[in-house]
Design a protein around this motif. Structure first.
Motif, PDB file in Angstrom:
ATOM      1  N   VAL A 127       0.866  -1.188   0.000  1.00  0.00           N
ATOM      2  CA  VAL A 127       0.000   0.000   0.000  1.00  0.00           C
ATOM      3  C   VAL A 127       0.901   1.236   0.000  1.00  0.00           C
ATOM      4  CG1 VAL A 127      -1.789   1.278   1.214  1.00  0.00           C
ATOM      5  CG2 VAL A 127      -1.795  -1.238   1.251  1.00  0.00           C
ATOM      6  N   ILE A 128       0.695   2.104  -0.982  1.00  0.00           N
ATOM      7  CA  ILE A 128       1.542   3.286  -1.150  1.00  0.00           C
ATOM      8  C   ILE A 128       0.869   4.499  -0.509  1.00  0.00           C
ATOM      9  CG2 ILE A 128       2.713   4.799  -2.790  1.00  0.00           C
ATOM     10  CD1 ILE A 128       3.780   1.937  -2.803  1.00  0.00           C
ATOM     11  N   HIS A 129       1.622   5.200   0.343  1.00  0.00           N
ATOM     12  CA  HIS A 129       1.152   6.449   0.962  1.00  0.00           C
ATOM     13  C   HIS A 129       2.152   7.539   0.575  1.00  0.00           C
ATOM     14  CE1 HIS A 129      -1.334   3.958   3.756  1.00  0.00           C
ATOM     15  NE2 HIS A 129      -0.283   3.161   3.728  1.00  0.00           N
ATOM     16  N   SER A 130       1.798   8.363  -0.388  1.00  0.00           N
ATOM     17  CA  SER A 130       2.709   9.430  -0.815  1.00  0.00           C
ATOM     18  C   SER A 130       2.111  10.789  -0.473  1.00  0.00           C
ATOM     19  CB  SER A 130       2.997   9.331  -2.309  1.00  0.00           C
ATOM     20  OG  SER A 130       1.819   9.468  -3.072  1.00  0.00           O
ATOM     21  N   TYR A 131       2.978  11.737  -0.156  1.00  0.00           N
ATOM     22  CA  TYR A 131       2.548  13.043   0.342  1.00  0.00           C
ATOM     23  C   TYR A 131       3.338  14.156  -0.339  1.00  0.00           C
ATOM     24  CZ  TYR A 131       0.872   9.960   4.069  1.00  0.00           C
ATOM     25  OH  TYR A 131       0.264   8.942   4.768  1.00  0.00           O
ATOM     26  N   ASP A 132       2.771  15.344  -0.322  1.00  0.00           N
ATOM     27  CA  ASP A 132       3.465  16.548  -0.788  1.00  0.00           C
ATOM     28  C   ASP A 132       3.980  17.299   0.429  1.00  0.00           C
ATOM     29  OD1 ASP A 132       3.011  16.727  -3.783  1.00  0.00           O
ATOM     30  OD2 ASP A 132       0.957  16.444  -3.070  1.00  0.00           O
ATOM     31  N   GLY A 133       5.251  17.697   0.389  1.00  0.00           N
ATOM     32  CA  GLY A 133       5.782  18.408   1.542  1.00  0.00           C
ATOM     33  C   GLY A 133       7.035  19.203   1.274  1.00  0.00           C
ATOM     34  N   TYR A 134       7.379  19.390  -0.002  1.00  0.00           N
ATOM     35  CA  TYR A 134       8.613  20.107  -0.307  1.00  0.00           C
ATOM     36  C   TYR A 134       8.410  21.619  -0.334  1.00  0.00           C
ATOM     37  CZ  TYR A 134      13.284  20.752  -2.258  1.00  0.00           C
ATOM     38  OH  TYR A 134      14.601  21.116  -2.441  1.00  0.00           O
ATOM     39  N   THR A 135       7.169  22.054  -0.493  1.00  0.00           N
ATOM     40  CA  THR A 135       6.877  23.481  -0.640  1.00  0.00           C
ATOM     41  C   THR A 135       6.241  24.053   0.625  1.00  0.00           C
ATOM     42  OG1 THR A 135       4.773  22.856  -1.676  1.00  0.00           O
ATOM     43  CG2 THR A 135       6.617  23.393  -3.131  1.00  0.00           C
ATOM     44  N   LEU A 136       6.248  25.379   0.708  1.00  0.00           N
ATOM     45  CA  LEU A 136       5.612  26.066   1.830  1.00  0.00           C
ATOM     46  C   LEU A 136       4.096  25.925   1.732  1.00  0.00           C
ATOM     47  CD1 LEU A 136       5.830  27.977   4.293  1.00  0.00           C
ATOM     48  CD2 LEU A 136       5.827  29.890   2.667  1.00  0.00           C
ATOM     49  N   TYR A 137       3.556  26.213   0.577  1.00  0.00           N
ATOM     50  CA  TYR A 137       2.125  26.040   0.321  1.00  0.00           C
ATOM     51  C   TYR A 137       1.893  24.649  -0.252  1.00  0.00           C
ATOM     52  CZ  TYR A 137       1.282  31.044   1.022  1.00  0.00           C
ATOM     53  OH  TYR A 137       1.177  32.295   1.568  1.00  0.00           O
ATOM     54  N   HIS A 138       0.976  23.931   0.328  1.00  0.00           N
ATOM     55  CA  HIS A 138       0.658  22.594  -0.167  1.00  0.00           C
ATOM     56  C   HIS A 138      -0.002  22.715  -1.544  1.00  0.00           C
ATOM     57  CE1 HIS A 138      -1.073  18.585  -0.414  1.00  0.00           C
ATOM     58  NE2 HIS A 138      -0.325  18.225   0.624  1.00  0.00           N
ATOM     59  N   PRO A 139       0.400  21.891  -2.526  1.00  0.00           N
ATOM     60  CA  PRO A 139      -0.196  21.993  -3.870  1.00  0.00           C
ATOM     61  C   PRO A 139      -1.714  21.898  -3.874  1.00  0.00           C
ATOM     62  CG  PRO A 139       1.718  20.559  -3.910  1.00  0.00           C
ATOM     63  CD  PRO A 139       1.464  20.878  -2.473  1.00  0.00           C
ATOM     64  N   ASN A 140      -2.281  21.100  -2.962  1.00  0.00           N
ATOM     65  CA  ASN A 140      -3.742  20.962  -2.929  1.00  0.00           C
ATOM     66  C   ASN A 140      -4.448  22.198  -2.402  1.00  0.00           C
ATOM     67  OD1 ASN A 140      -3.437  18.384  -3.884  1.00  0.00           O
ATOM     68  ND2 ASN A 140      -3.761  17.373  -1.921  1.00  0.00           N
ATOM     69  N   ASP A 141      -3.684  23.100  -1.794  1.00  0.00           N
ATOM     70  CA  ASP A 141      -4.279  24.311  -1.229  1.00  0.00           C
ATOM     71  C   ASP A 141      -4.186  25.505  -2.168  1.00  0.00           C
ATOM     72  OD1 ASP A 141      -4.844  22.854   1.037  1.00  0.00           O
ATOM     73  OD2 ASP A 141      -3.056  23.515   2.127  1.00  0.00           O
ATOM     74  N   LEU A 142      -3.606  25.323  -3.344  1.00  0.00           N
ATOM     75  CA  LEU A 142      -3.562  26.418  -4.308  1.00  0.00           C
ATOM     76  C   LEU A 142      -4.988  26.735  -4.764  1.00  0.00           C
ATOM     77  CD1 LEU A 142      -0.525  25.417  -6.575  1.00  0.00           C
ATOM     78  CD2 LEU A 142      -0.566  27.076  -4.716  1.00  0.00           C
ATOM     79  N   PRO A 143      -5.301  28.012  -4.953  1.00  0.00           N
ATOM     80  CA  PRO A 143      -6.661  28.378  -5.361  1.00  0.00           C
ATOM     81  C   PRO A 143      -6.957  28.089  -6.826  1.00  0.00           C
ATOM     82  CG  PRO A 143      -5.283  30.329  -5.188  1.00  0.00           C
ATOM     83  CD  PRO A 143      -4.453  29.187  -4.676  1.00  0.00           C
ATOM     84  N   ILE A 144      -5.975  27.564  -7.538  1.00  0.00           N
ATOM     85  CA  ILE A 144      -6.122  27.240  -8.960  1.00  0.00           C
ATOM     86  C   ILE A 144      -5.500  25.869  -9.213  1.00  0.00           C
ATOM     87  CG2 ILE A 144      -6.128  29.626  -9.818  1.00  0.00           C
ATOM     88  CD1 ILE A 144      -3.092  29.214 -10.351  1.00  0.00           C
ATOM     89  N   SER A 145      -5.774  25.312 -10.374  1.00  0.00           N
ATOM     90  CA  SER A 145      -5.098  24.080 -10.775  1.00  0.00           C
ATOM     91  C   SER A 145      -3.733  24.439 -11.350  1.00  0.00           C
ATOM     92  CB  SER A 145      -5.925  23.326 -11.818  1.00  0.00           C
ATOM     93  OG  SER A 145      -6.092  24.115 -12.988  1.00  0.00           O
ATOM     94  N   LEU A 146      -2.826  23.465 -11.419  1.00  0.00           N
ATOM     95  CA  LEU A 146      -1.483  23.739 -11.903  1.00  0.00           C
ATOM     96  C   LEU A 146      -1.459  24.232 -13.340  1.00  0.00           C
ATOM     97  CD1 LEU A 146       0.649  20.841 -10.381  1.00  0.00           C
ATOM     98  CD2 LEU A 146       0.822  23.271  -9.867  1.00  0.00           C
ATOM     99  N   ASP A 147      -2.396  23.769 -14.171  1.00  0.00           N
ATOM    100  CA  ASP A 147      -2.385  24.225 -15.566  1.00  0.00           C
ATOM    101  C   ASP A 147      -2.857  25.676 -15.695  1.00  0.00           C
ATOM    102  OD1 ASP A 147      -5.078  23.912 -15.091  1.00  0.00           O
ATOM    103  OD2 ASP A 147      -5.397  22.391 -16.637  1.00  0.00           O
ATOM    104  N   GLN A 148      -3.318  26.253 -14.593  1.00  0.00           N
ATOM    105  CA  GLN A 148      -3.700  27.667 -14.578  1.00  0.00           C
ATOM    106  C   GLN A 148      -2.642  28.528 -13.877  1.00  0.00           C
ATOM    107  OE1 GLN A 148      -7.465  26.996 -12.499  1.00  0.00           O
ATOM    108  NE2 GLN A 148      -8.581  27.642 -14.329  1.00  0.00           N
TER     109      GLN A 148
END
Length: 483
Positions: A127-148
């Protein structure tokens, strides 16, 4: 019967504080084994033939992993340190243990993402548990999608400061499960096929790897010296320990998280003072985030010569003479040469130096920016893919720069940031006797004056600054028109 375990895979996150994968694994109640791999591909050669991880960064990394092993041991967790390819190491671990769960932080470089893909292929029943943690702001908390994602940093900054939120750091976990014993040690320099680097006596700061050293430096810069209060005014300095925070190497290998820096910065502002300088440290963390998000959006394109703009560039000329002169600090331009010698002798260069060295490499020498980026990758203690390649893309004019042509006037920059030539003379002892009037442009000396001041061995300029930049600019503008 195989022992049932969870693995926490450490990469650019060699710490125990603010580490979500470690925290979640400890919360699960299952036996945990920590793993760090000196992957041979990260210690091989770049595409242009440089050592992918130079000796100074290897030293800093070895120290960091050694302390991580000690810190985890205090929690009751073994850190298994291995050398080889990551998929081979995980395959061997899966033969010895039943790996029920794998916890790790995601990385966004193309090589790192491919490595994750290969590990998943090996651990198909895990079972894979991967997380985002390299940046100050979490990618999921950005008010836009990455392509924007905005194409300029300023637009990104205004957006994120208005609507973004920063998550609190994770605490150091408590571990209560049975210890998984698997002894190992950090590879020696000979194991890594390199020799231990000797720090130049002229280095003004000696970086030592490890989470404890990172926290000590952060506490010193903020609370003990309070040099943070002058950061905006001094950040372009060239000589000295405290003109900048010097946190970048620990941030790059994850001994320190950006959220920890931000948390302590907010604490300082609450207890002492906030001003433009305290904001500016946060501002620099935003730049780090922005390049990381740009990498996440553009992936392979981030490392291609045409960059994010996909300009139809003329084929770059490979000039070994110019390249070697730049690498060795023998271009005949003291500001460039001093910075390049500092880099080669210490593994570090100021941000101001990096911008000028990169601009000179691309706009004056006319060389392929990716070669310069790979040399920085090899040498820098604080190398990370997003910041290094993002800055080179920016300087080369194929990244996130709103200006059509950005150029650093080397002599003007030298006179502004090293007016008395103190920095240049520090790294170029052959210019030590030169008066200030000549130290920025020693080519103006006559033959007899060069002999009088003892600078006969210092090279003449390898190019004409004005002619070379105009030639590059004309070529660049043609490429933009063809697009």
């Amino acid at each position: 019967m195989k022992q049932n375990i969870s693995i926490v895979w450490f990469r650019q996150d060699v710490r125990i504080a603010d580490h979500e994968p470690l925290y979640r694994a400890c919360q699960s109640g299952k036996p945990v084994l920590a793993v760090y791999i000196f992957d041979e591909r990260q210690h091989g050669k770049t595409s242009f033939g440089f050592a992918k991880t130079g000796s100074f960064r290897a030293k800093f990394l070895r120290e960091s992993v050694q302390e991580l092993q000690e810190n985890l041991e205090k929690l009751g967790i073994s850190l298994y340190v291995a050398q080889g390819t990551s998929e081979e190491i995980f395959s061997a671990l899966s033969e010895r243990f039943h790996v029920s769960d794998l916890y790790y932080y995601r990385l966004y470089g193309t090589e790192e993402m491919e490595m994750e893909h290969q590990i998943k292929a090996v651990l198909q029943e895990t079972v894979i548990h991967s997380y985002d943690g390299y940046t100050l702001y979490h990618p999921n908390d950005l008010p836009i999608s990455l392509d924007q994602l905005p194409n300029t940093f300023t637009a990104f900054r205004k957006m994120i400061e208005k609507t973004g939120k920063i998550r609190p750091p994770f605490p150091i976990p408590a571990y209560k499960a049975k210890k998984v014993i698997l002894n190992s040690c950090v590879p020696s320099y000979s194991d890594l096929r390199m020799t231990e680097p000797m720090m130049d006596d002229r280095a003004v700061f000696h970086f030592l790897g490890g989470e404890g050293k990172a926290k000590k430096r952060l506490a010193y810069y903020l609370f003990e010296s309070k040099r943070i209060l002058q950061y905006k005014q001094t950040r372009n300095g060239l000589l000295g320990e405290d003109f900048s925070s010097k946190l970048s190497p620990w941030l790059a290998n994850g001994s320190l998280s950006p959220r920890t820096v931000y948390e302590q910065l907010k604490r300082f502002e609450s207890e002492h003072q906030s001003n433009e300088s305290t904001y500016w440290l946060y501002f620099e963390l935003l730049w780090r985030d922005y390049f990381c998000f740009v990498l996440m959006r553009y992936k392979e394109q981030f490392f291609q010569r045409s960059g994010l703009r996909r300009l139809p560039l003329k084929k770059a000329v490979y000039d070994e003479r110019k390249l070697n002169a730049w690498i060795e600090g023998e271009t005949g331009f003291p500001f460039i040469d001093a910075n390049m010698r500092e880099l080669k002798s210490t593994g570090f260069m100021s941000n101001r130096g990096r911008q000028n060295a990169a601009s000179f490499f691309v706009k004056n020498l006319g060389l392929d920016w990716r070669i310069g980026a790979e040399w920085f990758e090899s040498c820098l203690i604080d190398y990370d893919p997003a910041s290094n390649y993002g800055n080179w893309l920016y300087i080369a004019g194929v990244g996130n720069d709103p200006r059509p042509f950005r150029y650093f006037n080397i002599v003007k920059q030298a006179k502004q940031y090293d007016p008395n030539g103190q920095y240049m003379k520090h790294w170029l002892p052959e210019l030590a006797a030169l008066p200030v009037a000549f130290v920025h442009e020693p080519e103006q000396l006559s033959a007899s004056e060069r002999e009088f001041y003892g600078v006969t061995d210092y090279p003449q300029p390898i190019v004409s600054l004005s002619q070379s930049v105009e030639q590059y600019k004309a070529t660049d503008m043609k490429a933009r028109k063809r697009r």
